[in-house]
Scaffold this motif. Structure first.
Motif, short mmCIF file in Angstrom:
data_model
loop_
_atom_site.label_atom_id
_atom_site.label_comp_id
_atom_site.label_asym_id
_atom_site.label_seq_id
_atom_site.Cartn_x
_atom_site.Cartn_y
_atom_site.Cartn_z
N TYR A 21 57.38 48.28 62.88
CA TYR A 21 57.03 48.93 61.62
C TYR A 21 57.79 48.29 60.46
N ARG A 22 59.10 48.01 60.66
CA ARG A 22 59.88 47.41 59.59
C ARG A 22 59.40 46.00 59.27
N ARG A 23 58.87 45.30 60.28
CA ARG A 23 58.40 43.94 60.06
C ARG A 23 57.11 43.90 59.25
N GLN A 24 56.42 45.02 59.14
CA GLN A 24 55.19 45.05 58.37
C GLN A 24 55.44 45.11 56.87
N ASN A 25 56.67 45.37 56.46
CA ASN A 25 56.95 45.68 55.06
C ASN A 25 57.37 44.46 54.26
N ILE A 26 56.80 43.30 54.56
CA ILE A 26 57.17 42.07 53.85
C ILE A 26 56.78 42.17 52.38
N MET A 27 55.62 42.75 52.09
CA MET A 27 55.15 42.85 50.71
C MET A 27 55.33 44.26 50.15
N GLU A 28 56.18 45.04 50.76
CA GLU A 28 56.36 46.42 50.33
C GLU A 28 56.85 46.47 48.88
N GLY A 29 56.16 47.28 48.08
CA GLY A 29 56.54 47.45 46.68
C GLY A 29 56.00 46.39 45.75
N VAL A 30 55.36 45.36 46.27
CA VAL A 30 54.83 44.28 45.43
C VAL A 30 53.47 44.71 44.87
N ASN A 31 53.26 44.45 43.60
CA ASN A 31 51.96 44.74 42.98
C ASN A 31 51.19 43.43 42.84
N VAL A 32 50.03 43.38 43.45
CA VAL A 32 49.20 42.18 43.40
C VAL A 32 47.93 42.48 42.61
N ALA A 33 47.40 41.45 42.01
CA ALA A 33 46.15 41.57 41.26
C ALA A 33 45.00 41.09 42.14
N ALA A 34 44.07 41.98 42.42
CA ALA A 34 42.91 41.67 43.28
C ALA A 34 41.65 41.66 42.43
N VAL A 35 40.89 40.58 42.54
CA VAL A 35 39.66 40.44 41.76
C VAL A 35 38.46 40.55 42.69
N ALA A 36 37.38 41.11 42.19
CA ALA A 36 36.14 41.22 42.97
C ALA A 36 34.96 41.13 42.01
N TYR A 78 48.07 47.43 44.30
CA TYR A 78 47.23 46.40 43.69
C TYR A 78 46.64 46.90 42.38
N THR A 79 46.30 45.94 41.56
CA THR A 79 45.60 46.19 40.30
C THR A 79 44.22 45.57 40.40
N ALA A 80 43.20 46.37 40.18
CA ALA A 80 41.82 45.88 40.29
C ALA A 80 41.43 45.10 39.04
N ILE A 81 40.80 43.96 39.25
CA ILE A 81 40.33 43.12 38.15
C ILE A 81 38.85 42.84 38.38
N ASP A 82 38.07 43.03 37.35
CA ASP A 82 36.63 42.78 37.44
C ASP A 82 36.36 41.28 37.37
N GLY A 83 35.55 40.78 38.31
CA GLY A 83 35.24 39.36 38.33
C GLY A 83 34.32 38.94 37.19
N LYS A 84 34.48 37.70 36.76
CA LYS A 84 33.67 37.16 35.66
C LYS A 84 32.55 36.26 36.17
N GLY A 85 32.14 36.49 37.37
CA GLY A 85 31.12 35.65 38.00
C GLY A 85 31.62 35.20 39.36
N TRP A 86 30.72 34.59 40.14
CA TRP A 86 31.12 34.21 41.48
C TRP A 86 32.05 33.00 41.49
N MET A 87 31.63 31.91 40.91
CA MET A 87 32.43 30.69 41.02
C MET A 87 31.85 29.64 40.09
N GLY A 88 32.56 28.55 39.95
CA GLY A 88 32.01 27.44 39.19
C GLY A 88 33.09 26.57 38.58
N ILE A 89 32.75 25.30 38.42
CA ILE A 89 33.63 24.34 37.75
C ILE A 89 32.78 23.57 36.75
N PHE A 90 33.19 23.61 35.49
CA PHE A 90 32.48 22.87 34.46
C PHE A 90 32.74 21.37 34.60
N PRO A 91 31.88 20.54 34.02
CA PRO A 91 32.08 19.08 34.12
C PRO A 91 33.44 18.61 33.60
#
Length: 447
Positions: A21-36, A78-91
């Motif tokens: 159980y203690r080994r699972q807490n590597i990211m405990e307390g960390v806030n990550v930004a998740a985009v979808a 985590y903090t939810a972030i709204d995606g701005k589209g699926w993907m892409g790279i401009f020229p």
């Protein structure tokens, strides 16, 4: 799956001891930004709402379920972030979409189950985690009508069999003709066989035997009777086999297009999803089997929501991912019953396309998330989630790779009616010819 049940299962399978159980807490307390990406075609996977203050919130979907499992295991927020589209790279090298948000560190990772095949050109900037689901390309279309005159004749029996049948009858008639000539030459023809010497009685007998009708005259000689019996037996066997095969071909269980090979061999016009490049290759391969070279690819691509109304009424097929069909279909206010009575689906490609979350290349959380995703895979959580969402979000007949046609229509049964009508006319003509021949024979004998 209820949240408390989920917690109980995780505590049972993932946290067997206080040390682990203690080994699972590597990211405990960390806030990550998740985009979808809140794609309207893939709402069952992830659905996002935007609040009045501009903040995003993940409210439903399989991606959220996986994120909740990872959050419980690693104790991060985590903090939810709204995606701005699926993907892409401009020229000019500028990243766009949610992949750009990850690369530009606006988000730590994307929870959308993006297709790894579609984003291969972006692996220099992002790294995929272990696959959490797979996508299947299917072709949806309206089945062609079950029968036609050509199908009734050539699909019931192979042309070679028809040719063999005609050849056997020709041999029988030639044998009879030779036998009569030999008997006539030696003056051995019995009185009851004399009426078969002419060609017209033999042809009428052959037609009558083929149609499984009776005959008003019987030969006397045993040799001629044997040939007659062979002819009647052959005609009866062919009649039984043909009838059984034709009934099978006209039954509601007979599907004209059963797989992608049948679709490629059919005359159905095939289109591909405009936004899925892998569907373009599958479509081109099908046309290549027809020896058709596509010059203008744009003319054969479309969007699912725009082409569905045409699929309901035209002989068209559309290739796309299976999990987008039901969502778009329901959004257009079609019911499952309408879909199952109208649309059929076949697997367009046997390739399974993996979908996965991803992080920025070199991200320190990659291995941490990957180890937990592997645990979810090993314990069967992801398998159960995929089965649950496939069952809940797909139309039943599409999920079972079949569609109910609702019975035969008038166009399906016009061919047997055609055969019955002209068969009746032919039988009537044979009857008239027999009557006239009998009267003429009786008149000649009396004379």
């Amino acid at each position: 799956m209820k949240w408390m049940e989920k917690i109980a299962l995780i505590q049972k399978y993932f946290l067997p001891s206080p040390i682990s159980y203690r080994r699972q807490n590597i990211m405990e307390g960390v806030n990550v930004a998740a985009v979808a990406q809140n794609d309207p075609d893939y709402q069952p996977r992830i659905r996002t709402i935007i609040h009045s203050n501009g903040s995003a919130e993940f409210v439903a979907g399989m991606c959220l379920e996986v994120l909740d499992l990872l959050q419980f295991l690693l104790k991060f927020s985590y903090t939810a972030i709204d995606g701005k589209g699926w993907m892409g790279i401009f020229p000019n090298g500028t990243w766009t979409g949610q992949s750009g948000q990850v690369v530009n560190e606006e988000a730590d990772f994307s929870i959308s189950q993006a297709s790894t095949i579609m984003m291969l050109d972006q692996i220099h900037g992002i790294t995929f985690l272990h696959s959490t689901s797979t996508g299947t390309l299917v072709a949806i279309f309206r089945q062609p009508h079950l029968s036609s005159i050509r199908d009734i004749i050539l699909t019931v029996f192979h042309p070679y069999l028809w040719l063999c049948y005609l050849l056997v009858w020709t041999i029988l008639l030639i044998c009879l003709k030779i036998m009569f000539n030999v008997l006539k030459h030696h003056e051995m023809i019995l009185p009851g066989d004399a009426k078969f010497i002419k060609d017209s009685p033999l042809m009428l007998w052959a037609i009558s035997a083929t149609a499984n009708l009776g005959w008003n005259m019987t030969p006397i000689s045993s040799s001629i009777r044997l040939i007659f019996m062979i002819g009647f037996f052959l005609a009866a066997c062919m009649y039984i086999a043909y009838s059984a095969s034709m009934v099978t071909n006209l039954s509601t269980e007979t599907i004209p297009v059963k797989n992608s090979k049948d679709l490629a061999d059919s005359s159905i016009e095939i289109f591909a999803d405009k936004w899925l490049p892998m569907t373009h290759k599958v479509m081109e391969n099908m046309y290549r089997e027809r020896h058709v070279d596509i010059q203008n690819l744009d003319a054969f691509t479309n969007q699912l929501e725009f082409i569905i109304p045409d699929l309901m009424n035209r002989s068209w097929a559309f290739i796309t991912f299976s999990d987008a069909i039901s969502v778009v279909f329901h959004r257009l206010n079609f019911t499952d019953v309408v879909f199952c009575q109208t649309i059929y689906s076949v697997v367009a490609s046997k390739v399974l396309y993996p979908n996965a979350m991803y992080v920025k290349r070199g991200s320190p959380i990659r291995e941490i998330l990957n180890t937990r995703i592997l645990l979810l895979i090993e314990r069967g959580f992801l398998s159960r989630l995929n089965r649950f969402y496939d069952r809940e979000t797909q139309i039943l007949c599409l999920h079972q790779n079949r569609a109910y046609r609702g019975g035969l229509t008038m166009r399906d049964t016009i061919t047997p009616f055609f055969f019955i009508f002209f068969g009746s006319i032919a039988s009537l003509l044979i009857l008239i010819l027999e009557r006239n021949f009998k009267r003429k024979t009786t008149f000649d004998l009396n004379k």
